[in-house]
Design a protein around this motif. Structure first.
Motif, mmCIF file in Angstrom:
data_model
loop_
_atom_site.group_PDB
_atom_site.id
_atom_site.type_symbol
_atom_site.label_atom_id
_atom_site.label_comp_id
_atom_site.label_asym_id
_atom_site.label_seq_id
_atom_site.Cartn_x
_atom_site.Cartn_y
_atom_site.Cartn_z
ATOM 1 N N LEU A 154 0.830 -1.202 0.000
ATOM 2 C CA LEU A 154 0.000 0.000 0.000
ATOM 3 C C LEU A 154 0.869 1.258 0.000
ATOM 4 C CD1 LEU A 154 -2.622 -1.122 2.673
ATOM 5 C CD2 LEU A 154 -2.992 -0.913 0.212
ATOM 6 N N GLN A 155 0.398 2.371 -0.560
ATOM 7 C CA GLN A 155 -0.896 2.592 -1.175
ATOM 8 C C GLN A 155 -0.815 2.518 -2.712
ATOM 9 O OE1 GLN A 155 -3.984 3.440 0.205
ATOM 10 N NE2 GLN A 155 -3.160 3.026 2.225
ATOM 11 N N ASP A 156 0.369 2.763 -3.262
ATOM 12 C CA ASP A 156 0.512 2.789 -4.718
ATOM 13 C C ASP A 156 0.897 1.437 -5.302
ATOM 14 O OD1 ASP A 156 -0.163 5.476 -5.078
ATOM 15 O OD2 ASP A 156 1.874 6.147 -4.653
ATOM 16 N N PHE A 157 1.314 0.494 -4.460
ATOM 17 C CA PHE A 157 1.618 -0.888 -4.837
ATOM 18 C C PHE A 157 2.935 -1.048 -5.608
ATOM 19 C CE2 PHE A 157 -2.997 -0.688 -4.320
ATOM 20 C CZ PHE A 157 -3.165 -1.659 -3.345
ATOM 21 N N PHE A 158 3.216 -0.174 -6.554
ATOM 22 C CA PHE A 158 4.463 -0.259 -7.325
ATOM 23 C C PHE A 158 5.238 1.046 -7.160
ATOM 24 C CE2 PHE A 158 1.487 -3.141 -9.378
ATOM 25 C CZ PHE A 158 2.242 -4.302 -9.488
ATOM 26 N N TYR A 159 6.501 0.930 -6.723
ATOM 27 C CA TYR A 159 7.296 2.103 -6.381
ATOM 28 C C TYR A 159 8.620 2.161 -7.138
ATOM 29 C CZ TYR A 159 3.960 2.126 -2.534
ATOM 30 O OH TYR A 159 2.799 2.134 -1.801
ATOM 31 N N GLY A 160 8.803 1.323 -8.160
ATOM 32 C CA GLY A 160 10.088 1.252 -8.830
ATOM 33 C C GLY A 160 11.087 0.515 -7.950
ATOM 34 N N GLY A 161 12.247 0.208 -8.496
ATOM 35 C CA GLY A 161 13.281 -0.449 -7.708
ATOM 36 C C GLY A 161 13.211 -1.960 -7.700
ATOM 37 N N VAL A 162 12.119 -2.551 -8.197
ATOM 38 C CA VAL A 162 11.980 -4.006 -8.259
ATOM 39 C C VAL A 162 11.811 -4.414 -9.719
ATOM 40 C CG1 VAL A 162 10.608 -6.008 -7.583
ATOM 41 C CG2 VAL A 162 10.910 -4.105 -5.976
ATOM 42 N N TRP A 163 12.701 -5.295 -10.191
ATOM 43 C CA TRP A 163 12.607 -5.798 -11.562
ATOM 44 C C TRP A 163 11.713 -7.033 -11.586
ATOM 45 C CZ3 TRP A 163 14.092 -3.192 -15.708
ATOM 46 C CH2 TRP A 163 15.094 -2.220 -15.582
ATOM 47 N N TYR A 164 10.731 -7.024 -12.482
ATOM 48 C CA TYR A 164 9.831 -8.158 -12.659
ATOM 49 C C TYR A 164 10.116 -8.814 -14.016
ATOM 50 C CZ TYR A 164 7.205 -5.902 -8.893
ATOM 51 O OH TYR A 164 6.834 -5.324 -7.705
ATOM 52 N N PRO A 165 10.288 -10.135 -14.063
ATOM 53 C CA PRO A 165 10.600 -10.796 -15.338
ATOM 54 C C PRO A 165 9.388 -10.858 -16.259
ATOM 55 C CG PRO A 165 10.298 -12.427 -13.606
ATOM 56 C CD PRO A 165 10.245 -11.086 -12.932
ATOM 57 N N CYS A 166 9.649 -10.756 -17.554
ATOM 58 C CA CYS A 166 8.623 -10.932 -18.575
ATOM 59 C C CYS A 166 8.768 -12.329 -19.178
ATOM 60 C CB CYS A 166 8.761 -9.880 -19.672
ATOM 61 S SG CYS A 166 8.596 -8.168 -19.105
#
Length: 210
Positions: A100-112
């Motif tokens: 919370l509250q925005d859920f995504f804040y940058g700094g984390v790489w997610y694989p595609c």
């Protein structure tokens, strides 16, 4: 045979030299191949002024209280990613978060996840991509690696690139409060749903090694 500009021929000659073992930055002046025609080979397109294509970017989130003290929340993002030099391969990029509250804040790489498109997919196992997303700013960062073998299969060229851009999302927020709440009903909810968006992202860094 694909003809490259003299400047890029010099760049490729350096890259293909057996003594070249370290990653070399691409020359600032790139080949002016028109990537949009789809007629550029992998190497030539990679040296051109290309951009990633992001399609159907979707963000939505929900914060639900089933009781005044029991909260269930989550944010989700998904989109399709395509690189013009990597023929026959599309990426499905998606992630979820409970921060919370925005859920995504940058700094984390997610694989595609790479998948073969209708045009082939010979490079399916030779390319990887990942992304970061900052909900508060709309910033989307992309990282990708891929391999081109069309110049000389004996000396494949491995590329890496990073880039980012701000995505303008049009979102609706719906809030609900059950003033006559009884057990078994939803006490309150806060739902955000953004319209699907498309964007192009240019690379800010790129390197190649043979």
């Amino acid at each position: 045979m694909i003809l490259l500009s003299p400047l890029n021929l010099l760049s490729l000659a350096l890259l293909l030299s057996p003594s070249t073992a370290s990653t070399l930055p691409l020359l600032q002046k790139r080949d002016n191949c028109t990537v949009s025609t789809g007629k550029c080979g992998c190497s030539r397109a990679s040296f051109s002024d290309w951009q990633w294509q992001l399609t159907d970017f979707d963000f939505h989130s929900s914060i639900i209280f089933s009781t005044p003290s029991h909260q269930i929340d989550g944010g989700w993002v998904s989109f399709s990613l395509k690189h013009p030099a990597v023929k026959g391969v599309d990426f499905d990029c998606e992630a979820s978060s409970t921060q919370l509250q925005d859920f995504f804040y940058g700094g984390v790489w997610y694989p595609c996840e790479a998948k073969a498109s209708e045009t082939g997919g010979e490079e399916l196992g030779k390319t990887k991509a990942s992304f970061m997303f900052d909900r508060s700013t709309g910033m989307v960062n992309v990282s990708q690696s891929w391999v081109c073998r069309d110049q000389d299969p004996r000396y494949p060229i491995s590329f890496k690139a990073l880039g980012g851009g701000h995505l303008k999302l049009s979102c609706n927020e719906t809030k609900f409060q059950n003033l006559d709440w009884t057990p078994g009903q939803t006490y309150s909810s806060d739902i955000v749903q953004c319209a699907l968006a498309n964007a192009t992202i240019p690379p800010s860094e790129q390197s190649a090694v043979a």
